[in-house]
Motif scaffolding. Structure first.
Motif, PDB file in Angstrom:
ATOM      1  N   ALA A 159       0.855  -1.189   0.000  1.00 26.46           N
ATOM      2  CA  ALA A 159       0.000   0.000   0.000  1.00 26.46           C
ATOM      3  C   ALA A 159       0.886   1.232   0.000  1.00 26.46           C
ATOM      4  CB  ALA A 159      -0.921  -0.002   1.216  1.00 26.46           C
ATOM      5  N   VAL A 160       0.793   2.024  -1.065  1.00 29.33           N
ATOM      6  CA  VAL A 160       1.582   3.242  -1.200  1.00 29.33           C
ATOM      7  C   VAL A 160       0.682   4.434  -0.897  1.00 29.33           C
ATOM      8  CG1 VAL A 160       3.039   4.625  -2.719  1.00 29.33           C
ATOM      9  CG2 VAL A 160       2.990   2.133  -2.966  1.00 29.33           C
ATOM     10  N   VAL A 161       1.047   5.219   0.091  1.00 27.88           N
ATOM     11  CA  VAL A 161       0.268   6.398   0.465  1.00 27.88           C
ATOM     12  C   VAL A 161       1.177   7.613   0.329  1.00 27.88           C
ATOM     13  CG1 VAL A 161      -1.184   7.470   2.214  1.00 27.88           C
ATOM     14  CG2 VAL A 161      -1.028   4.972   2.094  1.00 27.88           C
ATOM     15  N   ASP A 162       0.955   8.386  -0.736  1.00 27.14           N
ATOM     16  CA  ASP A 162       1.752   9.580  -0.973  1.00 27.14           C
ATOM     17  C   ASP A 162       1.147  10.764  -0.226  1.00 27.14           C
ATOM     18  OD1 ASP A 162       3.716  11.184  -1.915  1.00 27.14           O
ATOM     19  OD2 ASP A 162       3.014  11.251  -3.985  1.00 27.14           O
ATOM     20  N   GLU A 163       2.001  11.561   0.373  1.00 28.74           N
ATOM     21  CA  GLU A 163       1.596  12.683   1.232  1.00 28.74           C
ATOM     22  C   GLU A 163       0.652  12.199   2.335  1.00 28.74           C
ATOM     23  OE1 GLU A 163       3.219  15.261   1.035  1.00 28.74           O
ATOM     24  OE2 GLU A 163       4.126  14.976  -0.935  1.00 28.74           O
ATOM     25  N   PHE A 164       1.096  11.134   2.995  1.00 35.15           N
ATOM     26  CA  PHE A 164       0.247  10.484   3.993  1.00 35.15           C
ATOM     27  C   PHE A 164      -0.056  11.383   5.180  1.00 35.15           C
ATOM     28  CE2 PHE A 164       4.449   9.899   5.614  1.00 35.15           C
ATOM     29  CZ  PHE A 164       4.327   9.822   6.981  1.00 35.15           C
ATOM     30  N   GLN A 165       0.727  12.461   5.359  1.00 36.68           N
ATOM     31  CA  GLN A 165       0.491  13.321   6.520  1.00 36.68           C
ATOM     32  C   GLN A 165      -0.875  13.988   6.483  1.00 36.68           C
ATOM     33  OE1 GLN A 165       2.571  13.986   4.090  1.00 36.68           O
ATOM     34  NE2 GLN A 165       2.300  16.080   3.380  1.00 36.68           N
ATOM     35  N   TYR A 166      -1.484  14.104   5.273  1.00 36.52           N
ATOM     36  CA  TYR A 166      -2.831  14.673   5.191  1.00 36.52           C
ATOM     37  C   TYR A 166      -3.835  13.837   5.976  1.00 36.52           C
ATOM     38  CZ  TYR A 166      -1.739  18.160   1.600  1.00 36.52           C
ATOM     39  OH  TYR A 166      -1.249  19.237   0.924  1.00 36.52           O
ATOM     40  N   LEU A 167      -3.560  12.551   6.087  1.00 41.97           N
ATOM     41  CA  LEU A 167      -4.484  11.679   6.803  1.00 41.97           C
ATOM     42  C   LEU A 167      -4.583  12.057   8.272  1.00 41.97           C
ATOM     43  CD1 LEU A 167      -6.311   9.202   6.677  1.00 41.97           C
ATOM     44  CD2 LEU A 167      -4.289   7.761   6.959  1.00 41.97           C
ATOM     45  N   PHE A 168      -3.541  12.726   8.783  1.00 41.53           N
ATOM     46  CA  PHE A 168      -3.503  13.075  10.201  1.00 41.53           C
ATOM     47  C   PHE A 168      -3.499  14.591  10.388  1.00 41.53           C
ATOM     48  CE2 PHE A 168      -0.988   9.309   9.183  1.00 41.53           C
ATOM     49  CZ  PHE A 168      -1.733   8.346   9.832  1.00 41.53           C
ATOM     50  N   GLY A 169      -4.106  15.283   9.434  1.00 39.07           N
ATOM     51  CA  GLY A 169      -4.037  16.737   9.429  1.00 39.07           C
ATOM     52  C   GLY A 169      -4.962  17.429  10.404  1.00 39.07           C
ATOM     53  N   GLU A 170      -5.903  16.727  10.999  1.00 37.22           N
ATOM     54  CA  GLU A 170      -6.840  17.342  11.940  1.00 37.22           C
ATOM     55  C   GLU A 170      -6.802  16.586  13.260  1.00 37.22           C
ATOM     56  OE1 GLU A 170      -8.536  19.983  11.144  1.00 37.22           O
ATOM     57  OE2 GLU A 170      -8.152  20.031   8.983  1.00 37.22           O
ATOM     58  N   ARG A 171      -7.149  17.291  14.311  1.00 36.29           N
ATOM     59  CA  ARG A 171      -7.264  16.634  15.614  1.00 36.29           C
ATOM     60  C   ARG A 171      -8.702  16.188  15.799  1.00 36.29           C
ATOM     61  NH1 ARG A 171      -3.584  20.016  19.994  1.00 36.29           N
ATOM     62  NH2 ARG A 171      -1.591  19.770  18.906  1.00 36.29           N
ATOM     63  N   ASP A 172      -9.024  15.086  15.168  1.00 35.70           N
ATOM     64  CA  ASP A 172     -10.407  14.612  15.200  1.00 35.70           C
ATOM     65  C   ASP A 172     -10.417  13.094  15.246  1.00 35.70           C
ATOM     66  OD1 ASP A 172      -9.608  13.917  12.665  1.00 35.70           O
ATOM     67  OD2 ASP A 172     -10.941  15.298  11.619  1.00 35.70           O
ATOM     68  N   SER A 173     -11.615  12.549  15.128  1.00 36.18           N
ATOM     69  CA  SER A 173     -11.767  11.102  15.235  1.00 36.18           C
ATOM     70  C   SER A 173     -11.109  10.374  14.072  1.00 36.18           C
ATOM     71  CB  SER A 173     -13.256  10.747  15.307  1.00 36.18           C
ATOM     72  OG  SER A 173     -13.938  11.221  14.153  1.00 36.18           O
ATOM     73  N   VAL A 174     -11.041  10.999  12.896  1.00 30.02           N
ATOM     74  CA  VAL A 174     -10.396  10.361  11.749  1.00 30.02           C
ATOM     75  C   VAL A 174      -8.914  10.151  12.049  1.00 30.02           C
ATOM     76  CG1 VAL A 174      -9.768  10.623   9.318  1.00 30.02           C
ATOM     77  CG2 VAL A 174     -12.047  11.268  10.084  1.00 30.02           C
TER      78      VAL A 174
END
Length: 910
Positions: free
Chosen positions: A523-538
């Motif tokens: 699994a290749v995730v480019d710019e994966f930091q967007y996945l953790f860009g908010e302090r929320d449940s996601v």
């Protein structure tokens, strides 16, 4: 009484006489034994001296001859003569056998005279090494003297310790130079790397090799930096041991034999001392290196370094010019060392070897050089291995397996990160078939880096190994979450299969279940930091899932490749190093930060179009600098993709999720898979999921089986209702369903008319209702029974509320009938699909009866805090997004989920 005492005395005297007699016998035997032992010792000492001197020379020695002729020593001469005669009889053919042995074990330049090989370029690919390397010859005094060749083991077999006598440095240098030139001339250029260190010289070590020092074949190290050199050696050994043992091989030599590939060049470390003791920590480091070097394909040649090495070591003591004593031949045989190689010929040979190495390395490599001659022949059971670039002409591999399960790639914008990903994917896909490798590709940044890997308008081919391609998902973090959920589910499935077959690794599972489909998943995730860009449940859930996959995925063949421009600001991982610790494979593009270890600054100096590949969690000793060919310019990767597609095109088409483009209902597999049903499902929108699925509302007889679309976004509202109606119509035969399309907002007229025409052309009864006739319709449907299913589709219900609320005294209003229809209609096969432009207006329509009659809803531009009462009182975290809706069906979902409304074909993407 006197007589009794006399008898006792007589017995005592008799016992004492017997004791004296036994003591006498023992003393006599001891004297005899001592005499015999002294005689035997004298014989052994004489025998030892005669053997050391030689029988012929002993006879000529007056002292030894006198001792040998005494009667007591006569047996010594006879015995030695018998042994000598037997030895000569057995050894008469010994020198010839030794010469044959060296000729067999030291073929080509390893044992041949220099005139046969010096100056020629080796062609041996380096899959195995000669067992012995010639250094000279020796003579046995048999029949006038017979000579034999003397050779020592080196590569893969032994270290070499050389000590010198005074004024023999020239002889030592000639010996080392001859050995190294034999080694370098045996193999093809690049198969051996030599490291030279001399405690007393900065650059003048073996000066005839100067031409080779300009290449990677020979490196001269700073005499003041021995600790750094030994650290590099130790790091190299750890790296080699890591992947050889992980692959189930005890040594690099065994791995070469098993795989038929060289994998790594041999390394020879030549350390010149001066006979004085080194620092204790340096001695310790040398011993540590020597203990594991041979298994890693490294041999040490120590010159005048006073230390005892662990493991296999051959010793050569140079006693005088061209004379030495070796542990191979023993201390009693003098070895005549081979004459020094002609200096001019060595210099010329080194120049030719350097030119050959440069020519082999060639100029800049192309993407085609990364590809194998035959596609799809490799097995991924143990690992994935593929070159991604070249260093000095040699391929630099990336290895993804149990030892290096996950990769972290970092590089600022424009550093070549995307190009590296294409080079890696192309090299992997060319070597492994889709049955061996499955790819899940996700790009969070606003671009289409991976879009071309799925079928599109311009290119009919796709990458057969790809199962999922997600692009432009920077605003759809939930899609990344969906991928992690999928990987977790797959991990659970594989773990269950492994438990069933009582195995722990993917390779073992594939052995026990050969009929199963167990490819390695990357699994290749480019710019994966967007996945953790908010302090929320996601972010919280994504962090948990990612840590789980990273920790357990290695044993089940599930691997992550996480790429980012900058990982410094990912707050989600502060204090949670589990993911990064599992990413033992680190790839740093030029100027990348926080990818390698803090003290490793290799990326700072890396030139453009290069990458630092490190399989040791970023520690400096694991660095490999690779020049990455152009894999991303026009036509380069597509050419490989078309070739792979033609070879494997029958495999499944990858799922493409493009966050920047709304899906079309007719192209959705969820829509095309619909068939006739007694309980039709009204499709609301596409799910944000790995599978190409859609959220839908089942129109059953259960209470509340109605749908409310909420918000002011007319286009999306019309699209949701359009998808719902078309999907229901597809599941019903003509005559089985009646549609009433209530166009209550004038702007919806074109869409309503078009939908009515399509329904009619399909044989369905479709009536267009206006605000003026809506009351009559709901009144009739509320009081009539019908054999056909009835669907009321109301566009802008709140716009008709004034009309519906009007009533004559003593009669129910149209609103009353609409409420009755919402409450009791589903049980009679009547369902309402309506659009309300606010939550408040929906509640006005429902009255004081609560919201139970609306079992499903899709919210557009509505804030989450307005939706809590419609979601069983739970807190709804939702902020409106363009072209997205929040969907909730209380019968199938525990919490609202985001959907993508299907675009009507009549609407443009704009």
């Amino acid at each position: 009484m006197g007589r009794k005492k006399g008898e006792q005395r007589a017995r005592v005297v008799t016992a004492l006489d017997q004791l004296r007699h036994q003591i006498g016998l023992a003393l006599g035997a001891a004297r005899n034994a001592r005499t015999g032992a002294e005689h035997e010792l004298a014989q052994r000492r004489l025998e030892q001296e005669v053997v050391r001197t030689g029988l012929e020379r002993a006879v000529a020695d007056p002292e030894l001859a006198a001792r040998m002729t005494t009667p007591a020593m006569a047996g010594v001469v006879e015995r030695l003569a018998t042994v000598r005669d037997r030895f000569y009889a057995d050894w008469a053919d010994g020198p010839r056998r030794l010469r044959e042995l060296v000729a067999t074990s030291a073929p080509g330049p390893a044992g041949a005279p220099p005139g046969e090989w010096l100056g020629r370029i080796g062609t041996d690919p380096g899959l195995s090494s000669p067992e012995l390397w010639r250094i000279g010859d020796s003579t046995v005094d048999i029949g006038g003297g017979q000579s034999f060749d003397v050779a020592v083991p080196l590569l893969d077999a032994s270290h070499l310790a050389i000590t010198s006598a005074p004024n023999t440095r020239v002889t030592v240098d000639a010996l080392v130079e001859s050995l190294l030139m034999r080694v370098l001339s045996t193999f093809e250029p690049g198969a051996v790397k030599v490291h030279l260190w001399d405690i007393g010289q900065l650059t003048g070590v073996l000066p005839h090799f100067y031409a080779l020092t300009r290449t990677s074949a020979v490196t001269v190290h700073d005499p003041t930096r021995l600790a750094d050199l030994l650290d590099d050696f130790a790091g190299h050994i750890r790296r080699i041991h890591g992947y050889t043992m992980q692959a189930g091989h005890p040594s690099l030599r065994a791995m070469r034999a098993a795989t038929g590939k060289r994998l790594e060049p041999w390394r020879v470390g030549v350390l010149y001392g001066n006979g004085e003791d080194l620092q204790p920590e340096q001695i310790r480091d040398i011993k540590r290196v020597a203990s594991g070097a041979l298994e890693a394909g490294m041999s040490l040649i120590l010159v005048d370094v006073p230390t005892m090495l662990d493991g296999a070591v051959e010793n050569v003591h140079v006693t005088a010019e061209r004379t030495a004593v070796t542990s191979m031949t023993g201390p009693d045989l003098a070895v005549r060392l081979d004459p020094p190689l002609p200096a001019s010929q060595v210099t010329a040979a080194a120049g030719r070897l350097a030119e050959a190495l440069v020519a082999k390395q060639g100029g800049p490599r192309t993407f085609g050089d990364l590809l194998p001659t035959e596609f799809g022949t490799e097995s991924s059971a143990v690992e994935l291995r593929a070159p991604v670039g070249f260093h000095e002409g040699e391929p630099v591999d990336v290895v993804i397996g149990d030892a290096t399960p996950h990769a972290l790639i970092g590089g600022p914008s424009g550093s070549g990160k995307t190009n590296f990903l294409y080079a890696l994917l192309g090299s992997l896909c060319a070597r492994y078939s889709p049955n061996e490798l499955s790819l899940y590709l996700l790009d969070f940044k606003e671009g289409v880096s991976f879009a071309g890997l799925a079928p599109g308008r311009k290119e009919e081919s796709w990458l057969p190994h790809a199962r999922l391609v997600g692009v432009n998902v920077n605003t759809d973090r939930e899609f990344g979450l969906a991928l992690l959920r999928f990987l977790t589910d797959e991990l659970r499935r594989r773990s269950a299969a492994a438990k069933q077959h009582e195995v722990t690794t993917l390779s073992e599972l594939r052995q026990q279940d050969p009929a199963g489909h167990w490819p390695r998943i990357v699994a290749v995730v480019d710019e994966f930091q967007y996945l953790f860009g908010e302090r929320d449940s996601v972010t919280a859930l994504a962090t948990s899932l990612l840590e789980d996959v990273a920790r357990r995925g290695r044993s089940q063949g599930i691997h992550l490749i996480l790429a980012s421009q900058d990982i410094a600001g990912i707050e989600a991982f502060w204090g949670k190093p589990a993911v990064f610790e599992q990413c033992t494979l680190r790839i740093a593009m030029p100027k990348a930060r926080r990818v390698l270890a803090e003290a490793n600054q290799a990326a700072v100096a890396a030139p453009r179009w290069h990458a630092v590949v490190n399989h040791e969690s970023g520690i400096g000793h694991g660095n490999s600098l690779a020049h990455v060919p152009d894999a991303s310019s026009g036509g380069v990767f597509p050419a490989l993709q078309r070739e792979l597609w033609q070879r494997y095109g029958s495999t499944s088409v990858p799922r493409l999720f493009d966050g920047a483009h709304a899906p079309v209902l007719a192209e959705s597999s969820a829509y095309t898979a619909l068939s006739r049903s007694d309980r039709p499902r009204a499709i609301v929108g596409q799910s944000i999921d790995v599978a190409d699925t859609a959220h839908a509302v089942e129109l059953s007889a259960a209470p509340g089986r109605n749908l409310a679309v909420l918000g002011t976004g007319q286009r999306d509202a019309v699209s949701v209702l359009d998808s719902a109606v078309r999907s229901v119509a597809r599941q019903c035969a003509p005559g089985d369903v009646e549609f009433a399309l209530a166009c209550l907002v004038e702007q919806c007229t074109p869409a309503v008319t078009a939908l009515s025409d399509e329904l009619s052309s399909g044989g369905h009864k479709a009536e267009v209702v206006t605000t003026d006739t809506l009351t009559d319709l709901v009144t009739a449907w509320a009081g009539q029974e019908s054999t056909a299913r009835r669907i009321l589709v109301a566009y802008g219900v709140d716009a008709a509320l004034p009309t519906l609320e009007a009533k004559e005294p003593g009669k129910s209003s149209g609103l009353d009938h609409l409420r009755a229809l919402l409450k009791h209609g589903p049980a009679r096969g009547v369902h309402v699909l309506g659009w309300w432009r606010s939550v408040a207006r929906l509640k006005d329509t429902l009255g004081f009866g609560g919201t139970d009659d609306i079992g499903a809803w899709a919210a557009l531009d509505v804030q989450g805090n307005e939706l809590s009462t419609l979601a069983a009182g739970q807190v709804v975290h939702w902020s409106p997004r363009p072209d997205r809706a929040l969907f909730f069906d209380r019968t199938t979902l525990s919490a609202p989920e985001i959907v993508v409304p299907f675009r009507r074909e009549e609407d443009s993407d704009d």
